[in-house]
Design a protein around this motif. Structure first.
Motif, PDB file in Angstrom:
ATOM      1  N   GLU A 182      -2.224  -6.436   2.003  1.00  0.00           N
ATOM      2  CA  GLU A 182      -1.920  -6.072   3.384  1.00  0.00           C
ATOM      3  C   GLU A 182      -3.161  -5.739   4.200  1.00  0.00           C
ATOM      4  OE1 GLU A 182       0.484  -2.752   2.507  1.00  0.00           O
ATOM      5  OE2 GLU A 182       2.364  -3.866   2.516  1.00  0.00           O
ATOM      6  N   PHE A 183      -4.178  -5.175   3.554  1.00  0.00           N
ATOM      7  CA  PHE A 183      -5.382  -4.749   4.264  1.00  0.00           C
ATOM      8  C   PHE A 183      -6.597  -5.607   3.883  1.00  0.00           C
ATOM      9  CE2 PHE A 183      -2.514  -1.127   4.305  1.00  0.00           C
ATOM     10  CZ  PHE A 183      -2.548  -0.780   5.652  1.00  0.00           C
ATOM     11  N   ASP A 184      -6.321  -6.832   3.483  1.00  0.00           N
ATOM     12  CA  ASP A 184      -7.399  -7.763   3.136  1.00  0.00           C
ATOM     13  C   ASP A 184      -8.127  -8.223   4.397  1.00  0.00           C
ATOM     14  OD1 ASP A 184      -8.720  -9.879   1.365  1.00  0.00           O
ATOM     15  OD2 ASP A 184      -7.718 -11.133   2.859  1.00  0.00           O
ATOM     16  N   ARG A 185      -9.439  -8.092   4.403  1.00  0.00           N
ATOM     17  CA  ARG A 185     -10.284  -8.648   5.471  1.00  0.00           C
ATOM     18  C   ARG A 185     -11.275  -9.590   4.806  1.00  0.00           C
ATOM     19  NH1 ARG A 185      -9.750  -6.198  10.463  1.00  0.00           N
ATOM     20  NH2 ARG A 185      -8.904  -4.069  10.495  1.00  0.00           N
ATOM     21  N   ARG A 245      -3.447 -14.363  10.704  1.00  0.00           N
ATOM     22  CA  ARG A 245      -3.958 -12.998  10.786  1.00  0.00           C
ATOM     23  C   ARG A 245      -3.900 -12.470  12.214  1.00  0.00           C
ATOM     24  NH1 ARG A 245      -6.806 -11.174   6.318  1.00  0.00           N
ATOM     25  NH2 ARG A 245      -6.769 -12.699   4.617  1.00  0.00           N
ATOM     26  N   ARG A 253       2.543  -1.933   5.008  1.00  0.00           N
ATOM     27  CA  ARG A 253       3.084  -2.689   6.133  1.00  0.00           C
ATOM     28  C   ARG A 253       4.159  -3.666   5.686  1.00  0.00           C
ATOM     29  NH1 ARG A 253      -1.164  -5.935   7.084  1.00  0.00           N
ATOM     30  NH2 ARG A 253      -0.398  -6.609   9.120  1.00  0.00           N
ATOM     31  N   GLU A 301       0.845  -1.183   0.000  1.00  0.00           N
ATOM     32  CA  GLU A 301       0.000   0.000   0.000  1.00  0.00           C
ATOM     33  C   GLU A 301       0.885   1.240   0.000  1.00  0.00           C
ATOM     34  OE1 GLU A 301      -2.763   2.851   0.118  1.00  0.00           O
ATOM     35  OE2 GLU A 301      -3.194   0.732  -0.234  1.00  0.00           O
ATOM     36  N   THR A 345       3.129 -11.381   2.730  1.00  0.00           N
ATOM     37  CA  THR A 345       2.195 -11.386   3.849  1.00  0.00           C
ATOM     38  C   THR A 345       1.809 -12.834   4.123  1.00  0.00           C
ATOM     39  OG1 THR A 345       0.262 -11.151   2.405  1.00  0.00           O
ATOM     40  CG2 THR A 345       1.275  -9.122   3.201  1.00  0.00           C
ATOM     41  N   LEU A 394      -6.186  -8.543   9.941  1.00  0.00           N
ATOM     42  CA  LEU A 394      -5.346  -8.341   8.760  1.00  0.00           C
ATOM     43  C   LEU A 394      -4.260  -9.409   8.694  1.00  0.00           C
ATOM     44  CD1 LEU A 394      -4.855  -4.467   9.015  1.00  0.00           C
ATOM     45  CD2 LEU A 394      -6.527  -5.717   7.638  1.00  0.00           C
TER      46      LEU A 394
END
Length: 326
Positions: free
Chosen positions: A146-149, A256, A129, A124, A251, A194
């Motif tokens: 990185e910000f996958d939910r 998580r 991150r 990002e 990642t 995350l």
């Protein structure tokens, strides 16, 4: 797809997909190829500098230089960076279900649930991150975003309390004026955590090329063993050996951090003073039940607190206000 099943019930199911191309990111453009890793200690060998006497200052002004410097694509520069290099790629797929329901007694409910997945090969840009593993091979950095939910549930509600004039209870007299006109509203959110990012020493000895940790086994702990002092099995990771890239991903695909769980509640009252004057009192309670919002555990494989959660987000926040409209 949207359907009104009854006059007070609406259901919507939607698929959302997107493809991102030419996503810009700052990238090193003079990194040494990983094809030279088999040279091992030869990368650190000190050799004669062909630019001695030609370049007057800096690292390349000395009589000798590390061999790895002379393996760069452009040997007479120690580093070249491309600002906002449009090389990134991302894919997103999501399924959303939304339900709106109007209940009796002045209560309305709104619920939205999303199951999704995001994959990309660059960090990002403004809040990344992670970082590149090998700027010459973006496929090596392709992983879960990185910000996958993968799951996210949000429920909202508005309830006009059944007190006051024209309501079910206490509908007349002075008590109705005091206790009436109150409204409760809120948003409740649940979300998966995350993906974690593991970091370790970079000992590739290749200029501008990074390294990941070595993942030996699944780091996921059995049910009941996870705690803030041991969020995952730390023995599943170790630093990459010198002159190697490691074998981990940018990642963690299945590991998580703590999920999101918040309850935000608002309480308000509207009161007419005169025909043209209204007063509204409002109290807002963010994270009303002071639920801990734990941060991600430490992902540095060489840290003494590796795998431990040592911080958390803000606790309960309360704010009050009065608004006069005329």
């Amino acid at each position: 797809f949207q359907r009104t099943l009854r006059s007070d019930l609406l259901v919507e199911v939607a698929y959302v997909g997107s493809r991102g191309q030419r996503i810009w990111v700052n990238r090193a453009r003079n990194a040494v190829s990983t094809d030279f890793l088999p040279l091992g200690a030869g990368l650190d060998a000190v050799v004669a500098n062909p630019y001695f006497g030609v370049i007057p200052t800096g690292e390349l002004s000395a009589a000798t230089v590390r061999r790895s410097q002379l393996l760069r694509p452009v040997t007479h520069y120690t580093g070249i960076s491309r600002f906002r290099d449009a090389v990134g790629d991302s894919v997103y797929h999501g399924l959303t279900v939304r339900v709106d329901k109007t209940m009796g007694g002045g209560l309305s409910l709104h619920t939205a649930y999303t199951v999704s997945k995001q994959i990309d090969n660059v960090q990002e840009r403004f809040g990344g991150r992670s970082g590149f593993i090998n700027p010459n091979d973006l496929a090596r950095s392709r992983s879960v975003g990185e910000f996958d939910r993968p799951q996210f549930l949000r429920m909202g509600y508005i309830w006009e309390l059944p007190f006051g004039q024209g309501k079910r209870w206490i509908s007349g007299g002075l008590p109705a004026r005091i206790l009436g006109y109150w409204q409760v509203a809120g948003i409740t959110t649940f979300g998966k955590g995350l993906p974690l990012v593991m970091t370790g020493p970079n000992n590739t000895r290749l200029p501008d090329v990074g390294a990941t940790a070595v993942r030996l086994k699944s780091p996921i702990l059995p049910d009941g063993q996870r705690s803030i002092d041991r969020w995952f099995d730390t023995t599943a990771f170790q630093p990459a050996p010198t002159y190697s890239l490691g074998n981990d991903s940018r990642t963690q695909p299945n590991l998580r951090g703590p999920g999101q769980k918040t309850f935000d509640i608002g309480l308000s009252r509207n009161q007419r003073i005169r025909e043209r004057v209204r007063v509204q009192f409002r109290g807002e309670f963010f994270n009303a039940f002071n639920t801990p919002q734990f941060s991600e555990p430490n992902g540095s494989v060489t840290a003494t607190n590796f795998g431990q959660i040592t911080s958390a987000g803000a606790g309960r926040v309360i704010q009050m206000g009065i608004r006069v409209s005329y």
